[in-house]
Scaffold this motif. Structure first.
Motif, mmCIF file in Angstrom:
data_model
loop_
_atom_site.group_PDB
_atom_site.id
_atom_site.type_symbol
_atom_site.label_atom_id
_atom_site.label_comp_id
_atom_site.label_asym_id
_atom_site.label_seq_id
_atom_site.Cartn_x
_atom_site.Cartn_y
_atom_site.Cartn_z
ATOM 1 N N ASP A 190 0.834 -1.205 0.000
ATOM 2 C CA ASP A 190 0.000 0.000 0.000
ATOM 3 C C ASP A 190 0.867 1.252 0.000
ATOM 4 O O ASP A 190 0.556 2.248 -0.682
ATOM 5 C CB ASP A 190 -0.915 0.013 1.232
ATOM 6 C CG ASP A 190 -2.023 -1.019 1.150
ATOM 7 O OD1 ASP A 190 -2.191 -1.627 0.071
ATOM 8 O OD2 ASP A 190 -2.721 -1.218 2.162
ATOM 9 N N LEU A 191 1.952 1.218 0.766
ATOM 10 C CA LEU A 191 2.866 2.358 0.828
ATOM 11 C C LEU A 191 3.472 2.640 -0.542
ATOM 12 O O LEU A 191 3.512 3.800 -0.995
ATOM 13 C CB LEU A 191 3.971 2.084 1.847
ATOM 14 C CG LEU A 191 5.126 3.084 1.894
ATOM 15 C CD1 LEU A 191 4.641 4.469 2.280
ATOM 16 C CD2 LEU A 191 6.204 2.603 2.867
ATOM 17 N N GLU A 215 -1.227 -6.950 -6.757
ATOM 18 C CA GLU A 215 -1.547 -5.886 -5.810
ATOM 19 C C GLU A 215 -0.933 -4.542 -6.194
ATOM 20 O O GLU A 215 -1.378 -3.511 -5.701
ATOM 21 C CB GLU A 215 -1.034 -6.276 -4.409
ATOM 22 C CG GLU A 215 -1.788 -7.404 -3.737
ATOM 23 C CD GLU A 215 -2.958 -6.912 -2.914
ATOM 24 O OE1 GLU A 215 -2.975 -5.731 -2.563
ATOM 25 O OE2 GLU A 215 -3.853 -7.716 -2.634
ATOM 26 N N SER A 216 0.090 -4.543 -7.034
ATOM 27 C CA SER A 216 0.989 -3.391 -7.043
ATOM 28 C C SER A 216 1.231 -2.712 -8.382
ATOM 29 O O SER A 216 1.707 -1.582 -8.396
ATOM 30 C CB SER A 216 2.366 -3.828 -6.497
ATOM 31 O OG SER A 216 2.231 -4.599 -5.335
ATOM 32 N N VAL A 217 0.995 -3.360 -9.516
ATOM 33 C CA VAL A 217 1.533 -2.839 -10.778
ATOM 34 C C VAL A 217 0.468 -2.729 -11.867
ATOM 35 O O VAL A 217 -0.645 -3.238 -11.740
ATOM 36 C CB VAL A 217 2.690 -3.735 -11.287
ATOM 37 C CG1 VAL A 217 3.813 -3.791 -10.271
ATOM 38 C CG2 VAL A 217 2.181 -5.141 -11.612
ATOM 39 N N PRO A 510 -2.794 -11.274 -0.407
ATOM 40 C CA PRO A 510 -2.836 -10.719 -1.767
ATOM 41 C C PRO A 510 -3.876 -11.417 -2.633
ATOM 42 O O PRO A 510 -4.047 -12.638 -2.567
ATOM 43 C CB PRO A 510 -1.414 -10.966 -2.297
ATOM 44 C CG PRO A 510 -0.567 -11.087 -1.087
ATOM 45 C CD PRO A 510 -1.435 -11.722 -0.049
ATOM 46 N N ALA A 511 -4.562 -10.627 -3.454
ATOM 47 C CA ALA A 511 -5.566 -11.159 -4.376
ATOM 48 C C ALA A 511 -4.991 -11.206 -5.778
ATOM 49 O O ALA A 511 -4.289 -10.284 -6.206
ATOM 50 C CB ALA A 511 -6.814 -10.289 -4.348
ATOM 51 N N VAL A 516 -10.062 -6.744 -7.312
ATOM 52 C CA VAL A 516 -10.255 -7.115 -5.910
ATOM 53 C C VAL A 516 -9.163 -6.492 -5.049
ATOM 54 O O VAL A 516 -9.426 -5.971 -3.958
ATOM 55 C CB VAL A 516 -10.267 -8.646 -5.742
ATOM 56 C CG1 VAL A 516 -10.310 -9.027 -4.267
ATOM 57 C CG2 VAL A 516 -11.448 -9.253 -6.479
ATOM 58 N N ALA A 517 -7.925 -6.530 -5.554
ATOM 59 C CA ALA A 517 -6.802 -5.936 -4.818
ATOM 60 C C ALA A 517 -7.025 -4.447 -4.594
ATOM 61 O O ALA A 517 -6.756 -3.922 -3.505
ATOM 62 C CB ALA A 517 -5.498 -6.174 -5.585
ATOM 63 N N ALA A 518 -7.532 -3.749 -5.617
ATOM 64 C CA ALA A 518 -7.781 -2.311 -5.491
ATOM 65 C C ALA A 518 -8.862 -2.030 -4.450
ATOM 66 O O ALA A 518 -8.757 -1.080 -3.665
ATOM 67 C CB ALA A 518 -8.177 -1.736 -6.850
#
Length: 530
Positions: A190-191, A215-217, A510-511, A516-518
């Motif tokens: 999240d950071l 989750e991140s990209v 993590p999804a 879903v992750a968002a």
């Protein structure tokens, strides 16, 4: 010009071509994940972006441009300006990247001064500022702390703060969450997302965890044997992978929503903990790492024990094996109170490198339990060790090899073989797959399942990865601050958690679906702001 432009990159170490004809671009403000197993070449690519192969003997071909710098043709001075100034890297293990003797704030300030020529006072102020930016509470005071005074998650935040000190255009994060608990992992991801939104920096994420990528990209580049096998939007690659290897990676990812099947558990209690407590320290400074825990393990079943670092799960596992004596309470084996090491209860450790003697062959290490039982016939010892090596998927000819000659997954198989040498009825597995990529992790988990069915073993599976625990467990105990806060059949605990802490852990997993992750990320933000 793109923030990162890589064209036909090759990196060779002797006769090994670690990266073979790789090309990709990363725009400013965008995020790209390099995903693949250990040995796929992804970390080698990350190092090439900062020119870290210069002077190492590696042969690097192709072109690499980062933030306007021609990395291949750059001078040493140009590379120094690039590293930390325009592009910064966050490594997997912050302890190896932080100097244990100096305060965190001083280390960040030094990086800032090297690149900006700022005064000491300005550099210290900048260190506090970036520590606040990454969420370190009471940053002015904690800036004076040394690395060992920070938790794992805080050390990773401090390393990110150091990377942000000079406001780089590109942040390269190499496995930044591999060793972290699921809730801390979610906080770090999240950071990174928030920092990218606020600063407009580009993010290159190196990971073997497909869930972390989701989750991140924005985009995913899947690597295998130094080559690109698939590249595209994260939703397309993870939702409808076109390459068989990508499908294989996704298939190996443990799912928190998929229950275990095929258990052969019985009603016979083989190992029991009754009201166990374990304190460290004395008097008023005594700390109860485990406090009044009672559990039963039945023959043929797997009990999963989950919780964050510091929850007491490893201490409990060591008491079950007999490596630690309870301060209070009792451990019973087959109904009888037992103290000391019990040969019938063996342990597979998290890090096989530290649990195997590097100066002894793996065969000799596996033979130790046989000799401890009084076996003196070297021929029988050799035959039994050969059988065990072959049973865990290695070769009998590996007897004389040393730990450094094996991969991480192979070393873990050696650890399992050594545990089996004592003919145990129970094996306690302490984070046995936490450091492995998903396909190797799946292989080790499958091996444990096969051995359990074949030998009727009871397994205690200690881990912070809730998806892996769901995959292997019949029952689950959730630990927090030394106590069991929830315990029951795995399906009940996962599908209908009762304790708020269990719900928090499950919400941080993590999804694989970016949408879903968002939604989960937004929910965590609202909770944090409340």
């Amino acid at each position: 010009m793109s923030l990162v432009e890589v064209t036909d990159l090759t990196v060779e170490f002797g006769s090994l071509r670690a990266v073979d004809g790789l090309s990709f671009r990363l725009e400013r403000g965008a995020a790209l994940a390099l995903v693949g197993e250990s040995g796929s070449g992804k970390s080698t690519v990350a190092s090439a972006l900062l020119g870290l192969h210069h002077g190492t003997g590696a042969r690097v071909g192709g072109s690499v441009h980062v933030a306007g710098t021609d990395v291949q043709g750059a001078s040493d001075e140009e590379l120094r300006r690039l590293r930390g100034g325009k592009a910064a890297m966050v490594f997997q293990d912050p302890l190896s990247s932080l100097d244990p003797y100096y305060a965190i704030g001083d280390q960040i300030a030094e990086v800032y001064r090297v690149h900006t020529r700022a005064s000491r006072r300005a550099a210290r102020a900048r260190a506090v500022e970036v520590l606040e930016q990454v969420g370190i509470p009471d940053a002015r005071r904690r800036a004076r702390s040394r690395p060992h005074e920070f938790s794992g998650g805080m050390r990773q935040r401090a390393l990110i703060a150091m990377a942000l000190a000079c406001e780089p255009d590109l942040l390269i994060a190499d496995e930044p969450t591999t060793a972290l608990d699921v809730t801390v992992q979610a906080q770090i991801l999240d950071l990174l997302h928030t920092l990218r939104e606020e600063t407009g920096m580009g993010l290159l994420l190196v990971t073997h965890d497909v869930g972390v990528a989701a989750e991140s990209v924005d985009e995913v580049l899947v690597m295998r044997h130094g080559r690109v096998v698939e590249h595209g939007r994260v939703s397309a690659v993870l939702g409808s992978p076109s390459h068989a290897y990508t499908r294989e990676l996704l298939g190996a990812v443990p799912r928190v929503d998929v229950p275990r099947t095929g258990s052969q558990a019985t009603d016979e209690v083989v190992l029991e903990a009754t009201g166990v407590r374990r304190e460290f320290g004395r008097g008023k400074r005594a700390l109860a790492a485990v406090d009044d825990v009672s559990l039963t393990i039945r023959r043929g079943e797997t009990l999963g024990i989950v919780g964050e670092s510091g929850s007491g799960k490893t201490t409990l596992g060591r008491m079950l094996v007999g490596l630690l004596e309870p301060t209070a309470g009792a451990i019973r084996y087959e109904g009888q109170a037992h103290t000391g090491v019990n040969p019938a209860v063996q342990m597979v450790f998290q890090d096989p490198v530290s649990s195997l003697n590097p100066r002894r062959s793996v065969g000799e290490s596996i033979a130790d339990p046989l000799r401890a039982r009084g076996e003196r016939d070297e021929g029988r010892i050799r035959r039994r060790v050969t059988e065990l090596l072959e049973r865990v998927g290695l070769e009998g000819a590996h007897y004389g090899r040393y730990p450094h000659e094996f991969s991480g997954g192979q070393r873990q198989r050696v650890g399992i073989a050594r545990a089996l040498a004592a003919d145990p009825h129970v094996i306690v597995c302490d984070e046995p797959v936490s450091a492995l990529d998903v396909t190797t992790q799946a292989q080790v988990v499958a091996l444990l399942g096969e051995l359990q069915k074949e030998l009727g073993l009871a397994l205690v599976f200690v881990a912070h990865d809730l998806a892996v625990v769901r995959q292997v467990s019949d029952r689950v105990a959730v630990m927090r601050k030394g106590r069991v806060v929830e315990e029951g059949p795995a399906d009940e605990v996962y599908d209908s958690p009762q304790d708020p802490y269990t719900k928090q852990l499950l919400a941080a997993v993590p999804a694989l679906d970016p949408e879903v992750a968002a939604r989960r990320r937004a929910a965590r933000r609202e909770l944090a702001a409340a």
